[in-house]
Design a protein around this motif. Structure first.
Motif, short mmCIF file in Angstrom:
data_model
loop_
_atom_site.label_atom_id
_atom_site.label_comp_id
_atom_site.label_asym_id
_atom_site.label_seq_id
_atom_site.Cartn_x
_atom_site.Cartn_y
_atom_site.Cartn_z
N ALA A 57 0.83 -1.20 0.00
CA ALA A 57 0.00 0.00 0.00
C ALA A 57 0.87 1.26 0.00
CB ALA A 57 -0.93 0.00 1.21
N ALA A 58 1.99 1.24 0.73
CA ALA A 58 2.89 2.40 0.77
C ALA A 58 3.56 2.62 -0.59
CB ALA A 58 3.94 2.22 1.86
N ARG A 59 3.98 1.52 -1.24
CA ARG A 59 4.59 1.66 -2.57
C ARG A 59 3.59 2.26 -3.56
NH1 ARG A 59 6.28 -3.82 -1.35
NH2 ARG A 59 8.41 -3.68 -0.56
N GLU A 60 2.39 1.72 -3.55
CA GLU A 60 1.36 2.22 -4.46
C GLU A 60 1.00 3.66 -4.12
OE1 GLU A 60 -1.83 -0.52 -3.92
OE2 GLU A 60 -0.88 -2.08 -5.14
N GLY A 61 0.85 3.95 -2.83
CA GLY A 61 0.50 5.30 -2.40
C GLY A 61 1.57 6.31 -2.78
N ALA A 62 2.83 5.94 -2.62
CA ALA A 62 3.92 6.84 -2.99
C ALA A 62 3.88 7.13 -4.48
CB ALA A 62 5.26 6.22 -2.60
N HIS A 63 3.69 6.09 -5.28
CA HIS A 63 3.63 6.26 -6.73
C HIS A 63 2.46 7.16 -7.14
CE1 HIS A 63 3.98 5.20 -10.97
NE2 HIS A 63 2.67 5.04 -10.96
N ILE A 64 1.30 6.87 -6.59
CA ILE A 64 0.11 7.64 -6.94
C ILE A 64 0.23 9.09 -6.47
CG2 ILE A 64 -2.36 7.90 -6.49
CD1 ILE A 64 -2.46 4.78 -6.32
N ALA A 65 0.63 9.27 -5.22
CA ALA A 65 0.70 10.63 -4.66
C ALA A 65 1.76 11.48 -5.37
CB ALA A 65 1.00 10.57 -3.16
N PHE A 66 2.91 10.88 -5.67
CA PHE A 66 4.01 11.66 -6.26
C PHE A 66 3.81 11.88 -7.76
CE2 PHE A 66 8.39 11.95 -8.03
CZ PHE A 66 8.78 13.11 -7.38
N LEU A 67 3.49 10.83 -8.48
CA LEU A 67 3.46 10.93 -9.94
C LEU A 67 2.10 11.26 -10.53
CD1 LEU A 67 5.77 7.91 -10.80
CD2 LEU A 67 6.36 10.34 -10.83
N GLU A 68 1.04 10.75 -9.94
CA GLU A 68 -0.26 10.90 -10.57
C GLU A 68 -1.06 12.09 -10.03
OE1 GLU A 68 -2.39 7.19 -10.85
OE2 GLU A 68 -0.54 6.11 -11.28
N VAL A 69 -1.21 12.16 -8.71
CA VAL A 69 -2.02 13.24 -8.15
C VAL A 69 -1.21 14.45 -7.70
CG1 VAL A 69 -4.33 12.92 -7.22
CG2 VAL A 69 -2.54 11.47 -6.42
N LYS A 70 0.09 14.29 -7.62
CA LYS A 70 1.00 15.38 -7.23
C LYS A 70 0.66 15.94 -5.84
CE LYS A 70 2.60 16.02 -11.71
NZ LYS A 70 3.05 14.71 -12.00
N ASP A 71 0.27 15.04 -4.94
CA ASP A 71 0.03 15.40 -3.54
C ASP A 71 1.32 15.11 -2.78
OD1 ASP A 71 -0.78 15.78 -0.94
OD2 ASP A 71 -2.53 14.45 -1.06
N TYR A 72 2.22 16.09 -2.78
CA TYR A 72 3.57 15.86 -2.27
C TYR A 72 3.62 15.68 -0.76
CZ TYR A 72 4.67 17.24 -6.98
OH TYR A 72 4.72 17.31 -8.35
N ARG A 73 2.73 16.32 -0.04
CA ARG A 73 2.69 16.15 1.42
C ARG A 73 2.33 14.70 1.77
NH1 ARG A 73 5.07 20.34 3.86
NH2 ARG A 73 4.47 22.30 2.90
N ARG A 74 1.37 14.15 1.06
CA ARG A 74 1.00 12.76 1.33
C ARG A 74 2.08 11.81 0.83
NH1 ARG A 74 -4.95 11.43 0.94
NH2 ARG A 74 -4.93 12.32 3.00
N ALA A 75 2.74 12.16 -0.28
CA ALA A 75 3.84 11.32 -0.78
C ALA A 75 4.96 11.24 0.26
CB ALA A 75 4.37 11.88 -2.09
N LEU A 76 5.18 12.32 1.00
CA LEU A 76 6.19 12.30 2.05
C LEU A 76 5.91 11.21 3.08
CD1 LEU A 76 6.70 16.11 2.75
CD2 LEU A 76 8.31 14.55 1.66
N PHE A 77 4.64 11.06 3.47
CA PHE A 77 4.28 10.01 4.42
C PHE A 77 4.67 8.64 3.89
CE2 PHE A 77 1.31 6.60 5.38
CZ PHE A 77 1.52 6.46 6.74
N PHE A 78 4.32 8.36 2.63
CA PHE A 78 4.58 7.04 2.07
C PHE A 78 6.08 6.78 1.91
CE2 PHE A 78 0.18 7.72 0.42
CZ PHE A 78 -0.42 6.69 1.12
N TYR A 79 6.83 7.78 1.46
CA TYR A 79 8.28 7.58 1.31
C TYR A 79 8.96 7.42 2.66
CZ TYR A 79 8.04 8.41 -3.69
OH TYR A 79 7.76 8.29 -5.03
N LYS A 80 8.52 8.15 3.67
CA LYS A 80 9.08 7.97 5.02
C LYS A 80 8.77 6.57 5.53
CE LYS A 80 9.04 12.80 6.43
NZ LYS A 80 8.41 13.83 7.29
N TYR A 81 7.58 6.10 5.24
CA TYR A 81 7.19 4.75 5.63
C TYR A 81 8.12 3.72 4.99
CZ TYR A 81 4.30 0.69 6.61
OH TYR A 81 3.85 -0.51 7.07
N LEU A 82 8.40 3.90 3.69
CA LEU A 82 9.28 2.97 2.99
C LEU A 82 10.71 3.03 3.54
CD1 LEU A 82 8.00 3.41 -0.67
CD2 LEU A 82 7.70 1.42 0.82
N VAL A 83 11.18 4.20 3.90
CA VAL A 83 12.52 4.32 4.49
C VAL A 83 12.57 3.54 5.81
CG1 VAL A 83 14.13 5.93 5.60
CG2 VAL A 83 13.16 6.48 3.38
#
Length: 175
Positions: A57-83
């Motif tokens: 879910a984090a991988r998909e969320g990061a991809h969607i938030a960063f590349l598709e919807v451009k919701d960078y604040r939410r993408a930060l959550f997913f990338y931090k989760y992956l780290v």
């Protein structure tokens, strides 16, 4: 509980597992809602930290938030989760690169960009990337009007014998 309700719950749990593991788009849509439903992916990551489902879910969320919807604040959550939770070192490194890039380029939060790039510099990577990361740290300091720190970072970049564009950028920033 009635027998039909128990059967329905079992069927839904099997469907959920098949959707997450098999990547079945219609089943994922049925469970998560629309493909861009970041809220349910975030909830899954928060409620089951470290699980395979949460990582997916984090991988998909990061991809969607960063590349598709451009919701960078939410993408930060997913990338931090992956780290924090990914077992794959390469995936953690890429997630850290994305964190630094988002703070530097997308949100222009240069204080946080310096922190993320310094974390990134502690990880193993090739010398060309090292020069690029150091240049972004120097630029962040420059944009924050911390010229002495920017100059110190540029000294490190120049001592590494950069070539081409990096050398040009370092000297241009110094001018």
């Amino acid at each position: 509980m009635s027998r039909s309700l128990v059967t329905l719950k079992r069927a839904l749990s099997v469907l959920a597992a098949a959707a997450l593991i098999g990547g079945c788009q219609w089943a994922q849509t049925l469970i998560f809602g629309e493909p861009h439903d970041l809220k349910s992916r975030e909830t899954l990551a928060k409620t089951k930290p470290g699980s395979k489902e949460a990582l997916t879910a984090a991988r998909e969320g990061a991809h969607i938030a960063f590349l598709e919807v451009k919701d960078y604040r939410r993408a930060l959550f997913f990338y931090k989760y992956l780290v924090l939770y990914s077992d794959d070192e390469a995936e953690r490194l890429e997630a850290q690169k994305h964190l630094a890039e988002i703070y530097f380029e997308r949100l222009t939060d240069y204080d946080q960009a310096v922190i993320e790039y310094n974390r990134l510099l502690q990880l193993p990577h090739d010398p060309k990337e090292n020069a690029h990361f150091r240049m972004n740290v120097a630029k962040s300091y420059f944009y924050l009007n911390k010229f002495a720190q920017a100059d110190a970072e540029l000294d490190i970049v120049v001592r590494g014998n950069p070539t081409g564009q990096v050398f040009f950028d370092a000297n241009l920033l110094r001018a």
